[in-house]
Design an enzyme around this catalytic site. Sequence first.
Site, mmCIF file in Angstrom:
data_model
loop_
_atom_site.group_PDB
_atom_site.id
_atom_site.type_symbol
_atom_site.label_atom_id
_atom_site.label_comp_id
_atom_site.label_asym_id
_atom_site.label_seq_id
_atom_site.Cartn_x
_atom_site.Cartn_y
_atom_site.Cartn_z
ATOM 1 N N GLU A 50 -9.410 -4.886 -4.544
ATOM 2 C CA GLU A 50 -8.682 -4.063 -3.586
ATOM 3 C C GLU A 50 -9.728 -2.870 -2.794
ATOM 4 O OE1 GLU A 50 -5.562 -3.658 -2.856
ATOM 5 O OE2 GLU A 50 -4.224 -4.412 -4.360
ATOM 6 N N HIS B 1 -8.020 -5.002 -0.054
ATOM 7 C CA HIS B 1 -6.929 -4.527 0.217
ATOM 8 C C HIS B 1 -6.235 -4.779 1.627
ATOM 9 C CE1 HIS B 1 -4.109 -1.106 -0.379
ATOM 10 N NE2 HIS B 1 -4.361 -0.791 0.821
ATOM 11 N N SER C 167 0.890 -1.238 -0.116
ATOM 12 C CA SER C 167 -0.031 -0.142 0.017
ATOM 13 C C SER C 167 0.976 1.085 -0.002
ATOM 14 C CB SER C 167 -0.896 0.044 1.255
ATOM 15 O OG SER C 167 -1.965 1.221 1.087
#
Length: 520
Positions: free
Chosen positions: A333, A438, A210
Site C-alpha cells: 500500500e 495504493h 481508500s
Amino acid sequence: MTRATDPVVVSTRSGAVRGIRAGAGAVFCAIPFAVPPVGERRFRPPQPPRPWTGVRDGTAFPPAPPQTRAMPAPAGRSLSSRGAAMMDAARRMGDTSAEDCLYLNVWTPSIHTKSPVLVWIYGGGFETGSASPPKFDGAAVSRLTGAVVVAANYRLGALGWVYPTGPDRAEWADSANLGLQDQAAALRWVSENIAAFGGDPDNITVGGGSAGAFSVGALLTQPAAAGTFHQAILHSGSTGRVYTPEIAESITTDLFSVLGVTDMHGLTAVPLEDILRAQVTVIDSDIGVRSLPGGRAWGVVHDGTVVVEHPHDAVRAGTAAGIPLLIGANKDEFRMFAALAGDSYRPPDESWLRAEMARAGVERTRDLLAAYRIRLRTRPATAPAPDALEELRTLFLSDAVYRVPAIRLARAQTAAGGRAYTYLFEGSPFGEPGGAYHSVEAMYLYDKLAALDIDTPEHRAVRDALAGAWARFLATGDPGWPAYDFAQRANTYQIGPTTAFAAEPPEDVAAYWLSAACDA
C-alpha cells in the site's frame, strides 16, 4: 433502428432524465440527489432534490467537488505516452469543480433488467476525487461486473468534513460529517429510484476505495444509511480511521484562525478559494502521521450525532452482522506514498520509527522492526536496500493503516455473527519497484491495461480474477471463496500472479499485531 447515441429517458421521483445509450445499456449523468450546498446551505446537511418539470438533460458529467490536490502518478515505472496522457487527464480532473456538486452518475447494462447495484464511494484522502471520468470509470466497472453502477459526488476537505465548533456550535450540531451525510443521501436516492434504471433495489452494494472504503466503514453503522444497502465492499479501508472530536475541533479552530473568523457563520462567508488554500495548512502533511492515532486530517469524526457510535465498536456489537462484507487491501500500500514524498518520508532514525509503531498500538516495537528487516533481506535483488528506514516504514505503515485494520474489521464482523470475505491484492503493473501500491487496483477495475501498455495475458488474468470476485459478490454476496475464519491462519484469498490463501497478518509479524492493534 436504435443507435448507440440515441437518447433514452427514465422517470425518477423528482422528474424525468435523459441519458445516452451505450450498446444495450445507457449512462445518465449529473442527476441531482440533493439541493445545491451553496450560499446559506454551505456547511448544512443535504436536503432532497427539488422536483423539475419536463425532461432533464443527463448527457454531460457534473463538475467535481471543490478540491486542490492533484492525483499522484503511479510509482515505479515511466508510463507510455498513452498512459501518461491518461494520468495527466486524471490529475487535471480537479480543475473543473464547483460547490454546486451534489450529483450522481448511473451506468446501466440495461434499463429493462433487474441487475445488482454497486454504489461507489470514491477515494482521494477526503480531499480529492470525483464520481465522473477520468477519475472514476463506471462504464468499465459496469461492463466487467454486469452491475448497475452509481457514483455520487460528496463534499471534500473542509466543506465536507469540518467539525462545527465556536460560540455558535449548537446551531450547527447536525453539520458534522457532511461528506458522509452526502453519501447517505445518495444511497437513499438509489434505494428509491434505481429500479427505473434496471437495478434491483433489493440487491444494493455500497463499495469504496481508500477514503471511500473508510466512508463505507462508517456507513455500515450510520443510522441515516440503515436499510439503503445490503452488502458492502471495502478496498484499502476499514472502520479504523475515525477521528476524535478533540482532534477535529482543534483542526476547525486552526482553520478559523488562518481565515480570520471566529465561528461557523463567519466561515460560511469566506470565499471558496480561501477555504481551499487554508484547509491544507491545518492538517498533517505526512501521510503516515495523519493516518495513525493522534494524526490530523479531514475525514470521519466520531461526533456522537451523525456518527453516533464508533463504527468499529458498532460492528463488533453486531450492528452490521446482517451485511456481508468483502474486504480487500493491496500488498504494498505505502510504496506509492513513499515514492511521492521522497526524502521527507524517511524516518530520521530507528527510535523515531519505533515511536511511530508505538502510536499504532504495537507493544514489541523492536521485535516487529527486526521481523520486517528479515523480510526485506529475502526480497528480490531489484528491491530497495533491506535496511533502508523508508522501506521498513513502508512495510509497517502498509500493515498499520490498511492490512491489519482490514483483518480487525473481518474479525469483529465474524465474532458478531456476520460474514466477511478477505482478499489481498497483488497485481503489480509496473513490476517490483512499484509493487501492488495504493490504488493500483483501479487500473484493473477500470480496465486501463491497454492504455498503460500492459495488456498481457498475465495482467488480464489479474483483472478478471478481481472483477470476477466483485461480480459474484455483487450478485450473490459470496465472492467464491470461504468466509474469513480467524481460527484459520491461511484466512485471506490472494488475487494476483498466484491465487491461493495466505495468512493475514503475515506469519512473520502476526504475533506483534495480534497482541495489539489487530486484537478485535
